[in-house]
Motif scaffolding. Structure first.
Motif, PDB file in Angstrom:
ATOM      1  N   ASN A  64       4.851 -50.276  14.875  1.00 34.03           N
ATOM      2  CA  ASN A  64       3.571 -49.110  15.372  1.00 34.03           C
ATOM      3  C   ASN A  64       3.342 -48.901  16.855  1.00 34.03           C
ATOM      4  OD1 ASN A  64       3.073 -48.881  12.586  1.00 34.03           O
ATOM      5  ND2 ASN A  64       1.987 -50.144  13.023  1.00 34.03           N
ATOM      6  N   PRO A  65       3.529 -47.297  17.146  1.00 30.04           N
ATOM      7  CA  PRO A  65       3.710 -47.218  18.215  1.00 30.04           C
ATOM      8  C   PRO A  65       1.993 -47.750  19.104  1.00 30.04           C
ATOM      9  CG  PRO A  65       3.695 -45.275  17.104  1.00 30.04           C
ATOM     10  CD  PRO A  65       3.323 -46.350  16.337  1.00 30.04           C
ATOM     11  N   PRO A  66       1.446 -47.892  20.765  1.00 34.19           N
ATOM     12  CA  PRO A  66       3.080 -47.734  21.198  1.00 34.19           C
ATOM     13  C   PRO A  66       3.663 -49.031  21.547  1.00 34.19           C
ATOM     14  CG  PRO A  66       0.779 -47.594  22.960  1.00 34.19           C
ATOM     15  CD  PRO A  66       0.187 -47.994  21.027  1.00 34.19           C
ATOM     16  N   LEU A  67       3.126 -49.808  21.240  1.00 33.07           N
ATOM     17  CA  LEU A  67       3.380 -51.512  21.349  1.00 33.07           C
ATOM     18  C   LEU A  67       3.996 -52.328  20.268  1.00 33.07           C
ATOM     19  CD1 LEU A  67       0.634 -52.612  24.172  1.00 33.07           C
ATOM     20  CD2 LEU A  67       2.611 -51.468  24.116  1.00 33.07           C
TER      21      LEU A  67
ATOM     22  N   SER B 210       6.946 -51.982  18.563  1.00 33.19           N
ATOM     23  CA  SER B 210       8.760 -52.025  18.248  1.00 33.19           C
ATOM     24  C   SER B 210       8.973 -53.476  19.266  1.00 33.19           C
ATOM     25  CB  SER B 210       9.252 -51.013  18.448  1.00 33.19           C
ATOM     26  OG  SER B 210       8.855 -50.174  17.556  1.00 33.19           O
TER      27      SER B 210
ATOM     28  N   GLN C  44       7.273 -52.940  23.450  1.00 36.39           N
ATOM     29  CA  GLN C  44       8.494 -52.834  23.949  1.00 36.39           C
ATOM     30  C   GLN C  44       6.944 -52.217  25.029  1.00 36.39           C
ATOM     31  OE1 GLN C  44       9.501 -49.813  21.651  1.00 36.39           O
ATOM     32  NE2 GLN C  44       7.065 -48.907  21.252  1.00 36.39           N
ATOM     33  N   LYS C  45       7.657 -51.576  26.114  1.00 32.07           N
ATOM     34  CA  LYS C  45       6.567 -51.468  27.362  1.00 32.07           C
ATOM     35  C   LYS C  45       5.193 -49.664  26.717  1.00 32.07           C
ATOM     36  CE  LYS C  45       8.439 -51.977  30.806  1.00 32.07           C
ATOM     37  NZ  LYS C  45       9.281 -51.654  32.334  1.00 32.07           N
ATOM     38  N   ALA C  46       3.849 -49.538  27.303  1.00 25.85           N
ATOM     39  CA  ALA C  46       3.590 -48.997  26.452  1.00 25.85           C
ATOM     40  C   ALA C  46       3.727 -47.375  26.888  1.00 25.85           C
ATOM     41  CB  ALA C  46       1.936 -48.788  27.172  1.00 25.85           C
ATOM     42  N   ASP C  47       4.909 -47.205  27.060  1.00 28.05           N
ATOM     43  CA  ASP C  47       5.861 -45.426  27.164  1.00 28.05           C
ATOM     44  C   ASP C  47       6.940 -45.267  25.821  1.00 28.05           C
ATOM     45  OD1 ASP C  47       7.700 -46.886  28.249  1.00 28.05           O
ATOM     46  OD2 ASP C  47       7.447 -46.083  30.827  1.00 28.05           O
ATOM     47  N   GLY C  48       7.108 -46.666  25.586  1.00 29.50           N
ATOM     48  CA  GLY C  48       7.577 -46.562  24.589  1.00 29.50           C
ATOM     49  C   GLY C  48       9.549 -47.322  25.280  1.00 29.50           C
ATOM     50  N   SER C  49       9.479 -47.246  25.932  1.00 29.08           N
ATOM     51  CA  SER C  49      10.567 -47.638  27.162  1.00 29.08           C
ATOM     52  C   SER C  49      10.763 -49.476  26.671  1.00 29.08           C
ATOM     53  CB  SER C  49      10.906 -47.599  28.190  1.00 29.08           C
ATOM     54  OG  SER C  49       9.975 -48.604  29.482  1.00 29.08           O
TER      55      SER C  49
END
Length: 254
Positions: free
Chosen positions: A170-173, A175, A78-83
């Motif tokens: 783990n966030p942000p990347l 997933s 996923q992107k750094a913003d979680g999208s």
């Protein structure tokens, strides 16, 4: 050294896992956004729809899964913003995508298309790439929003979306979406096939692969090893030869 990811530190400047599974082929995935749906409230004649948005991005977490019929997969963090990545959104919404082979001659364009551009930005234009379009995916041939492809890529795999699995991380990347597609069309440039052997000439095509961190490799040479003692069915499988399987009368056994 030994470490447990997420539990004990490796004490290195870069995560060594990034270079432990190499070289990784690059799935250079092209997609198109879906056409807007029509409803009963749509005026007649309907207004012209906005043009579809074309997308192109490289994924080094990419592999083929089987050959008869052929399936491929790619994983998109996923992107750094979680999208979710634009590629995943488009592949799911339209049910189709194309894998373009990333080659040494196209390496600068591959890198340029990896930029994090806003949704709807055309990476073909950003990378200076000419487009062609898919030939046998749903909607092709009737104005139904074909998928753009890298015209100068010597190998292209046209795929219908089969499934997506979401891997938590783990966030942000961390997933990732694991996308599987069934290959329904294969394009190979005539010049990429060795006329003597009838094989795809990888030394001529020179595909590139990811080697971890910011490093890449290129296929300049190949060598052959045939596993000793294999039966005819297994050899046919390694060659991906449906004709050989049928000639041996083994179709029901594979």
């Amino acid at each position: 050294m030994f470490y447990e990811p997420g539990k004990t530190p490796h004490n290195l400047p870069f995560d060594p896992f990034k270079a432990c599974v190499v070289p990784r082929p690059i799935g250079w995935i092209s997609t198109t956004s879906p056409l807007p749906p029509t409803t009963r409230d749509t005026p007649y004649p309907p207004p012209p729809p906005p043009p579809p948005q074309h997308n192109l991005a490289p994924y080094s977490q990419f592999a083929n899964l089987t050959f008869d019929p052929p399936y491929v997969m790619f994983a998109a963090n996923q992107k750094a913003d979680g999208s979710r990545k634009d590629t995943v959104r488009n592949a799911e919404a339209t049910g189709k995508f194309v894998v373009n082979m990333a080659t040494h001659a196209l390496r600068a364009a591959v890198n340029a298309s990896a930029q994090q551009l806003p949704y709807g930005a055309d990476e073909f234009a950003a990378a200076g790439l000419a487009k062609a379009f898919s030939r046998c995916l749903p909607g092709d041939g009737d104005g139904g929003n074909p998928v753009p492809v890298v015209r100068d890529s010597p190998v292209r795999l046209e795929c219908v979306h089969h499934a997506t699995w979401r891997l938590p991380g783990n966030p942000p990347l961390g997933s990732a979406d694991v996308v599987v597609g069934r290959v329904v069309g294969v394009y190979i440039a005539d010049w990429a096939i060795d006329p003597a052997s009838g094989r795809l000439d990888l030394a001529r095509v020179r595909p590139i692969a990811r080697c971890g961190y910011y490093d890449y490799a290129v296929v300049n040479d190949t060598f052959e090893m045939i596993i000793p003692g294999l039966d005819e069915a297994t050899l046919a499988g390694l060659e991906g030869s449906r004709a050989r399987v049928e000639k041996l009368g083994l179709g029901s056994k594979l």
